[in-house]
Design a protein around this motif. Structure first.
Motif, PDB file in Angstrom:
ATOM      1  N   PHE A 133       0.864  -1.179   0.000  1.00 54.42           N
ATOM      2  CA  PHE A 133       0.000   0.000   0.000  1.00 54.42           C
ATOM      3  C   PHE A 133       0.903   1.233   0.000  1.00 54.42           C
ATOM      4  N   LEU A 134       0.643   2.158  -0.923  1.00 51.90           N
ATOM      5  CA  LEU A 134       1.421   3.388  -1.043  1.00 51.90           C
ATOM      6  C   LEU A 134       0.558   4.572  -0.616  1.00 51.90           C
ATOM      7  N   PHE A 135       1.121   5.453   0.198  1.00 54.12           N
ATOM      8  CA  PHE A 135       0.364   6.576   0.747  1.00 54.12           C
ATOM      9  C   PHE A 135       0.962   7.890   0.244  1.00 54.12           C
TER      10      PHE A 135
ATOM     11  N   ASP B  88      -8.369  10.795   4.049  1.00 63.14           N
ATOM     12  CA  ASP B  88      -8.674  10.033   2.838  1.00 63.14           C
ATOM     13  C   ASP B  88      -7.819   8.773   2.740  1.00 63.14           C
ATOM     14  N   SER B  89      -6.532   8.900   3.027  1.00 62.37           N
ATOM     15  CA  SER B  89      -5.637   7.751   2.909  1.00 62.37           C
ATOM     16  C   SER B  89      -5.990   6.657   3.905  1.00 62.37           C
TER      17      SER B  89
ATOM     18  N   SER C   4      -8.388   1.421   5.005  1.00 65.86           N
ATOM     19  CA  SER C   4      -9.314   0.678   5.853  1.00 65.86           C
ATOM     20  C   SER C   4     -10.351  -0.064   5.016  1.00 65.86           C
ATOM     21  N   LEU C   5     -10.858   0.591   3.979  1.00 64.63           N
ATOM     22  CA  LEU C   5     -11.849  -0.051   3.115  1.00 64.63           C
ATOM     23  C   LEU C   5     -11.250  -1.259   2.398  1.00 64.63           C
ATOM     24  N   LEU C   6     -10.011  -1.131   1.951  1.00 67.05           N
ATOM     25  CA  LEU C   6      -9.347  -2.268   1.308  1.00 67.05           C
ATOM     26  C   LEU C   6      -9.189  -3.428   2.288  1.00 67.05           C
ATOM     27  N   ARG C   7      -8.861  -3.102   3.533  1.00 58.19           N
ATOM     28  CA  ARG C   7      -8.740  -4.158   4.546  1.00 58.19           C
ATOM     29  C   ARG C   7     -10.080  -4.855   4.755  1.00 58.19           C
ATOM     30  N   LYS C   8     -11.158  -4.084   4.817  1.00 59.50           N
ATOM     31  CA  LYS C   8     -12.482  -4.679   4.995  1.00 59.50           C
ATOM     32  C   LYS C   8     -12.868  -5.549   3.810  1.00 59.50           C
ATOM     33  N   ARG C   9     -12.305  -5.238   2.651  1.00 53.89           N
ATOM     34  CA  ARG C   9     -12.554  -6.059   1.463  1.00 53.89           C
ATOM     35  C   ARG C   9     -11.587  -7.233   1.378  1.00 53.89           C
TER      36      ARG C   9
ATOM     37  N   PHE D 219       0.859  -2.848  -6.311  1.00 53.17           N
ATOM     38  CA  PHE D 219       0.943  -1.590  -5.572  1.00 53.17           C
ATOM     39  C   PHE D 219      -0.412  -0.901  -5.617  1.00 53.17           C
ATOM     40  N   LEU D 220      -0.935  -0.531  -4.453  1.00 56.56           N
ATOM     41  CA  LEU D 220      -2.220   0.147  -4.350  1.00 56.56           C
ATOM     42  C   LEU D 220      -1.994   1.531  -3.751  1.00 56.56           C
ATOM     43  N   GLU D 221      -2.350   2.564  -4.506  1.00 52.41           N
ATOM     44  CA  GLU D 221      -2.175   3.932  -4.026  1.00 52.41           C
ATOM     45  C   GLU D 221      -3.367   4.305  -3.158  1.00 52.41           C
ATOM     46  N   CYS D 222      -3.125   4.427  -1.866  1.00 46.33           N
ATOM     47  CA  CYS D 222      -4.187   4.686  -0.894  1.00 46.33           C
ATOM     48  C   CYS D 222      -4.270   6.179  -0.606  1.00 46.33           C
ATOM     49  N   GLY D 223      -4.984   6.872  -1.440  1.00 51.76           N
ATOM     50  CA  GLY D 223      -5.171   8.309  -1.329  1.00 51.76           C
ATOM     51  C   GLY D 223      -5.833   8.766  -2.602  1.00 51.76           C
ATOM     52  N   LEU D 224      -6.477   9.929  -2.572  1.00 55.37           N
ATOM     53  CA  LEU D 224      -7.125  10.418  -3.787  1.00 55.37           C
ATOM     54  C   LEU D 224      -6.062  11.027  -4.689  1.00 55.37           C
ATOM     55  N   SER D 225      -5.271  10.150  -5.273  1.00 56.77           N
ATOM     56  CA  SER D 225      -4.109  10.536  -6.055  1.00 56.77           C
ATOM     57  C   SER D 225      -3.777   9.415  -7.018  1.00 56.77           C
TER      58      SER D 225
END
Length: 316
Positions: A13-15, A80-81, A86-91, A280-286
């Motif tokens: 996860f990339l922030f 946002d990040s 957190s949503l990815l973890r729940k999924r 790689f998952l970019e965790c942020g509105l970016s």
């Protein structure tokens, strides 16, 4: 970058940092995200004062108070990040490693369970405030130079503007610089005839990731001494040293010095690949970190939020 057909390795996860903007901004990149971010925003509002205008339309207007404007931009990115991760973890999307670009490190540390959400937010507030205090009395900024290597830029700095420092090497020929604003503009002017394709100031007034802010580290350490810090539950890859942080002491070192120490994002991505990450998952509105990944050699997949609907594997 080569995108492989099947990813069987590890997930990182990339922030992103607060100044990394998302094209066509909206908060509907993933079903369920609005509810998730609403919960995190409510928690954040119990800790700091959130300017709802900045949250709804980040980057579209500037508050009169420079520090407050900077704080609100950081709050938005952090909330946002943390909510996206957190949503990815729940999924049930697993996370083997995290890496935070610049101030994105605090969301990364929260997701690794090294810091609670609230403590991470308070730490972010303290770091940003300390940075502004360290920069009082000067006119500073940051900029990006595209088309020259870090060595070429270092040579120009030594000759023309020694107060400027290389703050990050995002890609082999994408370099972030930090320092007095007048000296940055001087660097841009001399870089163009040497082969720079593009250079510009970034929308910040503090010289992050330069020794100009080194004095703030002592204040940050004193604050961290009061904060419960835990060993990370997943690998935290330092954007400063590229080491995998495993202990409380290592987390404290990273959180204390990240503000002023130079980053090496391109090397950080290479390190993650060496560790076996191929998603790689970019965790942020970016989508900035995904875009930078194009310069990295390796077989992997990179997703920003508008592509999260393609996530069908790599579950816990």
């Amino acid at each position: 970058m080569r995108m492989n057909d099947e990813a069987n390795g590890k997930v990182a996860f990339l922030f992103p940092a607060f100044s990394m903007k998302y094209r066509d901004f909206n908060r509907k990149p993933v079903p369920g995200y609005l509810d998730e971010v609403g919960e995190f925003l409510a928690r954040a509002s119990e800790v700091v004062d959130i300017d709802q205008r900045k949250f709804e339309k980040p980057g579209e207007f500037v508050l009169d108070d420079e520090l407050e404007d900077d704080l609100q931009e950081h709050y938005v990115a952090y909330v946002d990040s943390c909510a996206l991760a957190s949503l990815l973890r729940k999924r049930q999307i697993r996370c083997d490693y995290v890496a935070g670009y610049s101030m994105g490190v605090f969301a990364a540390l929260h997701h690794s369970a090294a810091l609670s959400f609230e403590d991470g937010l308070q730490l972010l507030h303290h770091v940003c405030t300390s940075a502004h205090e360290a920069a009082v009395g000067g006119t500073y900024g940051m900029g990006v130079v595209v088309g020259l290597s870090a060595d070429e830029i270092d040579a120009l700095i030594a000759q023309h503007c020694p107060a400027v420092e290389v703050a990050d090497i995002c890609a082999p020929r994408v370099v972030i610089v930090s320092g007095p604003r007048g000296d940055l503009e001087k660097l841009f002017a001399v870089a163009e005839p040497e082969g720079s394709m593009h250079s510009r100031l970034l929308p910040v007034t503090v010289p992050f990731h330069s020794t100009l802010l080194r004095a703030a580290e002592a204040k940050i350490r004193r604050f961290l001494a009061k904060v419960p810090v835990r060993p990370p539950e997943c690998g935290v890859v330092s954007c400063v040293t590229q080491n995998v942080l495993k202990s409380v002491d290592e987390v404290i070192e990273e959180a204390s010095g990240n503000l002023w120490q130079p980053l090496r994002w391109h090397q950080t991505m290479a390190r993650l690949l060496d560790l076996g990450a191929d998603v790689f998952l970019e965790c942020g509105l970016s989508d900035s970190l995904c875009n930078l990944a194009r310069s990295v050699e390796g077989d992997f997949r990179a997703y920003h939020p508008r592509k999260f609907d393609r996530l069908t594997a790599w579950r816990t």
